[in-house]
Design a protein around this motif. Sequence first.
Motif, PDB file in Angstrom:
ATOM      1  N   ASP A 237       5.479  -1.076  -6.911  1.00 12.59           N
ATOM      2  CA  ASP A 237       6.503  -0.325  -6.420  1.00 12.59           C
ATOM      3  C   ASP A 237       6.555   1.280  -6.672  1.00 12.59           C
ATOM      4  O   ASP A 237       7.426   1.850  -6.569  1.00 12.59           O
ATOM      5  CB  ASP A 237       7.899  -0.581  -7.077  1.00 12.59           C
ATOM      6  N   THR A 238       5.205   1.763  -6.720  1.00 13.42           N
ATOM      7  CA  THR A 238       5.110   3.119  -6.551  1.00 13.42           C
ATOM      8  C   THR A 238       3.785   3.236  -5.758  1.00 13.42           C
ATOM      9  O   THR A 238       3.017   2.599  -5.700  1.00 13.42           O
ATOM     10  CB  THR A 238       5.213   3.946  -7.914  1.00 13.42           C
ATOM     11  N   THR A 239       3.684   4.798  -5.466  1.00 16.15           N
ATOM     12  CA  THR A 239       2.395   4.982  -4.682  1.00 16.15           C
ATOM     13  C   THR A 239       1.780   5.987  -5.529  1.00 16.15           C
ATOM     14  O   THR A 239       0.719   6.484  -4.947  1.00 16.15           O
ATOM     15  CB  THR A 239       2.605   5.988  -3.354  1.00 16.15           C
TER      16      THR A 239
ATOM     17  N   GLN B  71       0.875  -1.222   0.033  1.00 17.72           N
ATOM     18  CA  GLN B  71      -0.111   0.065   0.014  1.00 17.72           C
ATOM     19  C   GLN B  71       0.733   1.317  -0.047  1.00 17.72           C
ATOM     20  O   GLN B  71       0.218   2.509  -0.015  1.00 17.72           O
ATOM     21  CB  GLN B  71      -0.999   0.013   1.306  1.00 17.72           C
ATOM     22  N   GLY B  72       2.261   1.107  -0.300  1.00 18.01           N
ATOM     23  CA  GLY B  72       2.896   2.190  -0.453  1.00 18.01           C
ATOM     24  C   GLY B  72       3.550   2.849   0.964  1.00 18.01           C
ATOM     25  O   GLY B  72       3.910   3.922   0.941  1.00 18.01           O
ATOM     26  N   ILE B  73       3.394   1.734   1.927  1.00 12.67           N
ATOM     27  CA  ILE B  73       3.665   2.439   3.393  1.00 12.67           C
ATOM     28  C   ILE B  73       4.942   1.670   3.633  1.00 12.67           C
ATOM     29  O   ILE B  73       5.184   0.387   3.693  1.00 12.67           O
ATOM     30  CB  ILE B  73       2.682   2.127   4.264  1.00 12.67           C
TER      31      ILE B  73
ATOM     32  N   GLU C 163       1.003  -6.110 -13.167  1.00 17.54           N
ATOM     33  CA  GLU C 163       0.933  -6.179 -11.510  1.00 17.54           C
ATOM     34  C   GLU C 163       0.691  -4.992 -10.901  1.00 17.54           C
ATOM     35  O   GLU C 163       1.526  -3.769 -11.319  1.00 17.54           O
ATOM     36  CB  GLU C 163       2.128  -6.907 -11.236  1.00 17.54           C
ATOM     37  N   VAL C 164      -0.155  -5.006  -9.985  1.00 17.97           N
ATOM     38  CA  VAL C 164      -0.145  -3.596  -9.260  1.00 17.97           C
ATOM     39  C   VAL C 164      -0.099  -3.833  -7.699  1.00 17.97           C
ATOM     40  O   VAL C 164      -0.241  -4.946  -7.341  1.00 17.97           O
ATOM     41  CB  VAL C 164      -1.701  -3.039  -9.691  1.00 17.97           C
TER      42      VAL C 164
END
Length: 868
Positions: free
Chosen positions: A863-865, A161-163, A854-855
């Motif tokens: 690999d990005t938010t 989740q980008g955390i 893939e997300v």
Amino acid sequence: MSNAPAGFDPRAQESRWRPGASSRRSVHMIGNAHLDPVWLWPWQEGYQEARATFWSAIHRMDEYPDFIFTCDQIVLLSWVEESDPELFDRITQRVKEGRWVNVGGWWVEPDCNMPSGESFARQGLYGQRFLRSRFGIPATVGMNADPFGHNAMLPQILRLQGIDSYCFLRPGAHETAMADTAFWWESPDGSRVLAYRIPFEYGSSAGGLAFQTEKAIAQADHALSQIMVFYGVGNHGGGPTKANIESIYRFDRMGTYGQVTMSSPRHYFDELARHRGPGGMAQLPVWRDDLQHHAPGCYSAHSGIKQWQRKAQAALLRAERWAAVAAVRDGIRYPRADLERAWKQVLFNQFHDVLPGSAIESAYDDARDQLGEAIAICKRIITQAHNVIARQVNVPLDVDTQPVLVFNPHPWPITTEVELQYNARALSVHVLDAEGRQTPSQRIQTQATMSDTGRGAIAFEVELPAFGYRLYRLHNGDTPATTPFSGEGLGTLKASENVLENEFLRVQLDPRTGWLCSLLDKRTGVDLLAGALGEHTHICQDPTDTWGHGVVSYNWPGDAMHTDRIVLRESGPVRARLRVERSWGRSTLTEEFILGHRSNRVEVRVTLDWREQAHLLKLRFPVALENPIGTYEIPYGTIERPLDGAEQPGQSWVDVTGAVPGGGSRRAGLAVLNDAKHGYDVSPAGDSGGQAVSPSIGITAVRSPVYAWHDPRQLDPDGFYSYQDQGVQHFRYLLVPHDGDWRGAELTRGAAVLGAPPRAMLESFHTGTMPPQHSFVDDGAGQVMITAIKGSEDPGSSDLSSSDLIVRAVETLGRPAKAHLDIPLIGRTIEADFGAYQVRTFRVPYAAAEPIVEVDLIEWPLDTTEPA
């Protein structure tokens, strides 16, 4: 007096006057306002308090140009957005300045043990997308300050989740062997977040912060040169006060604690890394386990909220799947807004004082209504989708039959029994598949108790394709004796007053105790219960508060319920059913043991009428195994825990596997799956109340403390109190014997089917283009299990045809695997490697020329938010 802790305090005095003898420590003061939207008050009061608290924070920013406010729980921002646009605009401006810092990224601070893996995914999905859409900046720091424990799979969920970092308070230093303040937390798949256990408390008094700061420094790791101290009036909101902020200025100038500055969690983690350097961060300790325990009574308090949540979560996953099918195949608008509204009701009621059962009684009236709304939305979506599909199935006219379509919501084939209430066409019916082959069926008791024969009921076996449907027919008349059934195990089902037996299992009940004295797996010759000692039911006094503060175990000596009678209720070609009735005090317990004609597990349907106060009931499952190991299902994974009787949280199943007595190195085990409970223990052999007992699994079926009663408050002997869980409740569990360890028993899939059984639907005759059975998605029924099939959340998509399909899967056995995920719905296939317990999410376009991407769990590029 300018450097005194109180008295005259000139604002012009600068921190450069800090004495040289002061500590080199940097203290990051984190201004926040922990706000429970529901607890000792209803959510409507929390709604107003969010607005009042956020205005207070904005006013402090107007008064103090370096004041920084940290906010989590996105639902609070959403409430302010809809009720006070002016305040929301002010918050937006402060976010741009970097002075209002949003962390957490989740809709609420939920209980971090009992929600499903998919629920944790949706906490971030809706929370992070809200932050990105309103402020342009999603959270990068996770924060769950107040929940009572944290499951071991959270690091992977957070990273997806980008955390990259995580703040929490509990368990405290006295509740766990983990003694570090800052450390790497690693989940079973290998994902890591930089974790920080908040020392002392997340909130403070309204006055000066000397007490708060000193307690926090005393509890923090003294080897850290950088620490965080959280301050601000909390629980019912409030936030940092003028006195709080003035004391920060004073103590920074005095050098009492070192350099003391107003900061944010993001800034703290960045500074920690900068001061330690890359090599220094690598030297931080690593924790590879869950973070437990605090308030173990909350795993079982208020049975209703636990069961409502389980039903609502399962309903939402089914609704998403069927809505996607209807949108792709038939152009039906994908109900994205309806699903979001339902999910947000579910996520809100996972809050850490609602789902754990620790709120006031009236809060559960609201929770029941909100979760009921979510389930009602799902039922409408599912019913619409099923009818859209059904009208296209070719159902030739046969006046002697009634068509029935049975829908499988799971992306793997299943064989099971379904029950159907129908308008009676004749006094008796039997069931055929679309090809006219006989399928086992038997009449059962109808729900309608009428003097006429207008309604009938039948149980029949179905063999269903993966995530799809199959056509059956009710045919007038008894089962023809000349039409043999097909399939192994048919004709071997036997039942008597205390024995159920088929080709695979022999189940025998003790007439005295009403519990199993034998569970023979005829495939292996192992009887897991022969010689096992210990009662099945344990009732004991429970003087602990709602939270179960101070509790380590609920495996206490107690009374067994009295067995009143055993009745053979059903004995037919499909299944047999033995009913055991028990009583104790003013309470009754009915367990109906059901064995299907070719089932390798025993279903038990429970009706509990509980009328006791300050007592608890454990259902215990003794086993005749040596040196057993206990394994629990947790969100998206499993975890081994010692057989020590500790009260533990779990998802849908617990397993005990051990050596077979006299069997050399042979191992076998028993798993217990259920659809409503989360409080478990696995206990060793020993002594209970002077009686020898065998190793066992325990489920805390019910506790009845006073609502929202918190130690050390004592109950008034003359007071009037409302006790939890009074009345009737229903739930089901499965007994699953197996050879070897738990991995061969398909426990996670079995639990999913138990919680979301197939749906049988009466249909009419009509022509159509669809065949009598069809599959839309198939995950291969192997190690890798699909957990979500849904429409993409891409902004601006009003229907599924303008977005993509989202497919999420997880490896379930803790071993690397290759997956072949077939999606005939859109003619695509996903081939992917999975690590142990790895969660992977794919955006699958309909057009074959467009690549599958893939997300992450927010449905943004991996690999990005940032969104695509």
